[in-house]
Design a protein around this motif. Structure first.
Motif, mmCIF file in Angstrom:
data_model
loop_
_atom_site.group_PDB
_atom_site.id
_atom_site.type_symbol
_atom_site.label_atom_id
_atom_site.label_comp_id
_atom_site.label_asym_id
_atom_site.label_seq_id
_atom_site.Cartn_x
_atom_site.Cartn_y
_atom_site.Cartn_z
ATOM 1 N N SER A 1 33.258 54.674 48.970
ATOM 2 C CA SER A 1 33.486 53.167 48.889
ATOM 3 C C SER A 1 34.913 53.323 48.017
ATOM 4 O O SER A 1 34.893 54.147 46.998
ATOM 5 N N ALA A 2 35.760 52.467 48.290
ATOM 6 C CA ALA A 2 36.937 52.282 47.472
ATOM 7 C C ALA A 2 36.957 51.717 46.213
ATOM 8 O O ALA A 2 37.745 51.929 45.338
ATOM 9 N N LEU A 3 35.540 50.930 46.241
ATOM 10 C CA LEU A 3 35.169 50.373 44.817
ATOM 11 C C LEU A 3 33.987 50.963 44.464
ATOM 12 O O LEU A 3 33.071 50.192 43.984
ATOM 13 N N ASN A 4 33.738 52.102 44.059
ATOM 14 C CA ASN A 4 32.710 52.802 43.702
ATOM 15 C C ASN A 4 32.357 52.803 42.431
ATOM 16 O O ASN A 4 31.309 53.303 42.019
ATOM 17 N N MET A 5 33.280 51.999 41.469
ATOM 18 C CA MET A 5 32.861 51.966 40.224
ATOM 19 C C MET A 5 32.221 50.844 39.953
ATOM 20 O O MET A 5 31.664 50.570 39.010
ATOM 21 N N PHE A 6 31.651 49.933 41.083
ATOM 22 C CA PHE A 6 30.862 48.840 40.829
ATOM 23 C C PHE A 6 29.542 49.223 41.076
ATOM 24 O O PHE A 6 29.127 49.855 42.099
ATOM 25 N N ASP A 7 28.716 48.463 40.180
ATOM 26 C CA ASP A 7 27.139 48.565 40.517
ATOM 27 C C ASP A 7 26.826 47.489 41.333
ATOM 28 O O ASP A 7 27.399 46.278 41.092
ATOM 29 N N GLU A 8 26.130 47.574 42.500
ATOM 30 C CA GLU A 8 25.835 46.563 43.454
ATOM 31 C C GLU A 8 24.521 45.999 43.264
ATOM 32 O O GLU A 8 23.324 46.542 43.099
ATOM 33 N N TYR A 9 24.555 44.473 43.449
ATOM 34 C CA TYR A 9 23.134 43.979 43.433
ATOM 35 C C TYR A 9 23.261 43.078 44.494
ATOM 36 O O TYR A 9 23.984 42.080 44.499
ATOM 37 N N SER A 10 22.222 43.160 45.656
ATOM 38 C CA SER A 10 22.381 42.599 46.696
ATOM 39 C C SER A 10 21.042 41.983 47.419
ATOM 40 O O SER A 10 19.907 42.222 46.438
ATOM 41 N N MET A 11 20.972 41.434 48.378
ATOM 42 C CA MET A 11 19.565 41.026 48.911
ATOM 43 C C MET A 11 18.732 42.187 49.269
ATOM 44 O O MET A 11 17.660 42.028 49.580
ATOM 45 N N TYR B 1 54.051 43.441 39.343
ATOM 46 C CA TYR B 1 52.857 43.835 39.482
ATOM 47 C C TYR B 1 51.909 43.556 38.676
ATOM 48 O O TYR B 1 51.986 43.864 37.368
ATOM 49 N N LEU B 2 50.677 42.775 38.883
ATOM 50 C CA LEU B 2 49.882 42.508 38.003
ATOM 51 C C LEU B 2 49.067 43.489 37.014
ATOM 52 O O LEU B 2 49.157 43.250 35.928
ATOM 53 N N SER B 3 48.891 44.586 37.707
ATOM 54 C CA SER B 3 48.203 45.841 37.040
ATOM 55 C C SER B 3 49.387 46.228 35.829
ATOM 56 O O SER B 3 48.937 46.323 34.739
ATOM 57 N N VAL B 4 50.542 46.265 36.186
ATOM 58 C CA VAL B 4 51.641 46.579 35.275
ATOM 59 C C VAL B 4 51.677 45.532 34.131
ATOM 60 O O VAL B 4 51.710 45.980 32.918
ATOM 61 N N VAL B 5 51.716 44.287 34.336
ATOM 62 C CA VAL B 5 51.905 43.076 33.429
ATOM 63 C C VAL B 5 50.654 43.010 32.528
ATOM 64 O O VAL B 5 50.716 42.955 31.354
ATOM 65 N N LEU B 6 49.544 43.398 32.982
ATOM 66 C CA LEU B 6 48.215 43.356 32.276
ATOM 67 C C LEU B 6 48.118 44.487 31.353
ATOM 68 O O LEU B 6 47.699 44.791 30.113
ATOM 69 N N ASN B 7 48.787 45.897 31.685
ATOM 70 C CA ASN B 7 48.720 46.825 30.952
ATOM 71 C C ASN B 7 49.679 46.734 29.857
ATOM 72 O O ASN B 7 49.533 46.978 28.564
ATOM 73 N N LYS B 8 50.811 46.090 30.047
ATOM 74 C CA LYS B 8 51.697 45.747 28.922
ATOM 75 C C LYS B 8 51.117 44.878 27.932
ATOM 76 O O LYS B 8 51.459 44.760 26.746
ATOM 77 N N ILE B 9 50.661 43.714 28.473
ATOM 78 C CA ILE B 9 49.927 42.894 27.471
ATOM 79 C C ILE B 9 48.794 43.503 26.593
ATOM 80 O O ILE B 9 48.736 43.468 25.445
ATOM 81 N N SER C 1 43.172 49.420 42.345
ATOM 82 C CA SER C 1 44.332 49.501 41.701
ATOM 83 C C SER C 1 44.624 48.642 40.558
ATOM 84 O O SER C 1 44.861 48.817 39.347
ATOM 85 N N LEU C 2 43.779 47.315 40.640
ATOM 86 C CA LEU C 2 43.846 46.492 39.501
ATOM 87 C C LEU C 2 42.992 46.341 38.508
ATOM 88 O O LEU C 2 43.109 46.188 37.392
ATOM 89 N N LEU C 3 41.933 47.105 38.875
ATOM 90 C CA LEU C 3 40.598 47.313 38.034
ATOM 91 C C LEU C 3 40.107 48.506 37.656
ATOM 92 O O LEU C 3 39.687 48.654 36.471
ATOM 93 N N LYS C 4 40.147 49.435 38.488
ATOM 94 C CA LYS C 4 39.746 50.701 38.200
ATOM 95 C C LYS C 4 40.351 51.704 37.196
ATOM 96 O O LYS C 4 41.588 51.681 37.167
ATOM 97 N N ASP C 5 39.729 52.002 35.938
ATOM 98 C CA ASP C 5 40.315 52.881 35.227
ATOM 99 C C ASP C 5 41.198 52.249 34.301
ATOM 100 O O ASP C 5 42.265 52.706 33.617
ATOM 101 N N LYS C 6 40.948 50.831 34.218
ATOM 102 C CA LYS C 6 41.971 49.984 33.479
ATOM 103 C C LYS C 6 41.310 49.641 32.029
ATOM 104 O O LYS C 6 40.254 48.892 32.008
ATOM 105 N N ALA C 7 41.985 49.842 30.801
ATOM 106 C CA ALA C 7 41.602 49.587 29.628
ATOM 107 C C ALA C 7 41.579 48.075 29.250
ATOM 108 O O ALA C 7 40.351 47.566 28.373
#
Length: 417
Positions: A209-219, A137-145, A183-189
């Motif tokens: 939004s499932a990705l409400n941590m993002f600031d959006e910049y659009s047209m 699991y990528l998030s687990v691997v990155l957390n360990k690293i 799950s990959l990005l939110k609340d990950k140190a």
């Protein structure tokens, strides 16, 4: 260097070696202000062929370890910024293009599994003593690293929204994908910065939004990134002077997008191609045929046809952009279609007046192509007559004015019978 982990600077080096390159490196300074802050999640959306991938490649070249990009950036604007040396080639970068993974897999589940497998494989080559062979699991691997090294990562995700733009994938597939990104990005140190780019803003489900941590910049609202959406008028004038090109004609063909603080934004691909080929024509829209535009126009929600006619005649149309669900399949009203066309670049949006309009001659031609057919023949003929009438009036050609008015009156009588 890896394919996805610290991919290097080759693609950015190739871009600046091009015949025409416009310096947009100050985008890096905007991103630097967000590194390791609560504002570290950035989602920038703009139309196809407006330089999304070039910006992603530039950021990967600037931030990524295992390469030296100092010479590549030394002659550009970013080198004069205070933050320039702070992060130059200082981070592990994970750069991925979601479309690449999607195109070689048959389902969202397979795509997510394959993406994780490929990136984890590269991480294990570098951090062989920090993670287990069993970790998948990528998030687990990155957390360990991160827990063992305190080395954060910068994520650059291009074409992040391709699943939302493909009607083959249903709402359940979309939710699986968005849940994976969350799950990959939110609340990950281990995240120092996450930069996503695509055509659409973050997908909405209901009131959240499932990705409400993002600031959006659009047209619709590009904020401080407005001048990086395309070429500014000053940049286009410099190109026209350098290559002996008529600026007024360039403006008529490719200007028309406007944002708060940046009144004139030009289509970058079309400007470059018109200079290279020494001909003003429709270049950007050739990358996505008018048939794609026709699909949305033919939905013909109540009032949509009238709105298209008004804009082809040079008028603006009021629009409510807030109901749009940020995908290319969920349409409930005329406003949804018009808002999508803004994100696709076929319409421009005025933040001040909440109206949309056709930005320039290039796009106007695509609208004519899209509506050409039995159901729209009366519209095309009426518009052409109005154009001829206006031109004849300006030229004080009374004979032509009388003929056009006679034809219009005759058509009215026929329609009334």
């Amino acid at each position: 260097m890896g394919v996805y982990l610290n991919p290097g600077n080759d693609l950015f080096a190739e871009a600046i070696r091009g015949e025409i390159y416009v310096d947009k490196t100050e985008l890096i300074a905007c991103a630097n202000r967000c590194v390791k802050t609560p504002q570290k999640f950035i989602c920038i959306s703009r139309p196809r062929r407006f330089g999304k991938s070039m910006a992603a490649n530039m950021l990967a070249a600037y931030y990524g370890k295992n390469c030296d990009s100092a010479k590549l950036f030394s002659d550009y604007k970013i080198a004069k910024e205070k933050s320039y040396k702070n992060y130059l080639n200082k981070f592990n970068v994970i750069a991925i293009n979601i479309q690449d993974f999607l195109s070689i897999t048959t389902s969202v589940d397979e795509m997510i599994c394959y993406l994780q497998s490929e990136i984890i494989g590269e991480l294990k080559e570098v951090y062989i003593d920090k993670i287990s062979e069993k970790d998948n699991y990528l998030s687990v691997v990155l957390n360990k690293i991160y827990s063992k090294t305190k080395d954060p990562f910068i994520f650059i995700i291009d074409e992040w929204d391709c699943i939302l733009r493909d009607s083959h994938y249903n709402e359940n597939d979309q939710k699986k994908y968005l849940d994976f990104i969350r799950s990959l990005l939110k609340d990950k140190a281990y995240v120092a910065l996450a930069y996503m780019t695509g055509i659409l803003p973050v997908k909405k489900y209901g009131t959240h939004s499932a990705l409400n941590m993002f600031d959006e910049y659009s047209m619709i609202n590009p904020g401080e990134y407005a001048e990086y959406i395309g070429f500014t008028e000053e940049e286009v004038k410099e190109l026209c002077d350098e290559h002996s090109v008529c600026f007024d004609e360039m403006k008529n063909w490719y200007d028309g997008y406007t944002f708060p603080g940046v009144e004139h934004i030009y289509n970058p691909k079309s400007v470059v191609d018109s200079i290279r080929r020494k001909n003003f024509s429709s270049y950007w829209t050739q990358t996505e045929t008018y048939e794609a535009l026709k699909i949305y126009i033919d939905l013909n929600f109540d009032g949509l046809k009238d709105a298209i006619v008004e804009m082809l005649a040079g008028d603006c149309v009021e629009v409510n952009t807030l109901k749009f669900q940020n995908d290319m399949t969920t349409f409930k009203s005329k406003d949804d279609v018009l808002t999508l066309l803004v994100h696709l670049g076929y319409l421009a949006f005025s933040w001040e007046n909440s109206v949309v309009y056709i930005p320039n001659s290039e796009v106007q031609g695509e609208f004519y192509n899209a509506i050409e057919g039995v159901q729209w023949d009366d519209v095309i003929n009426a518009l052409k007559q109005s154009e001829y009438l206006l031109q004849a009036t300006w030229n004080q050609d009374t004979d032509t004015v009388e003929k056009i008015l006679y034809i219009c009156q005759k058509n009215i009588r026929i329609n009334q019978q």
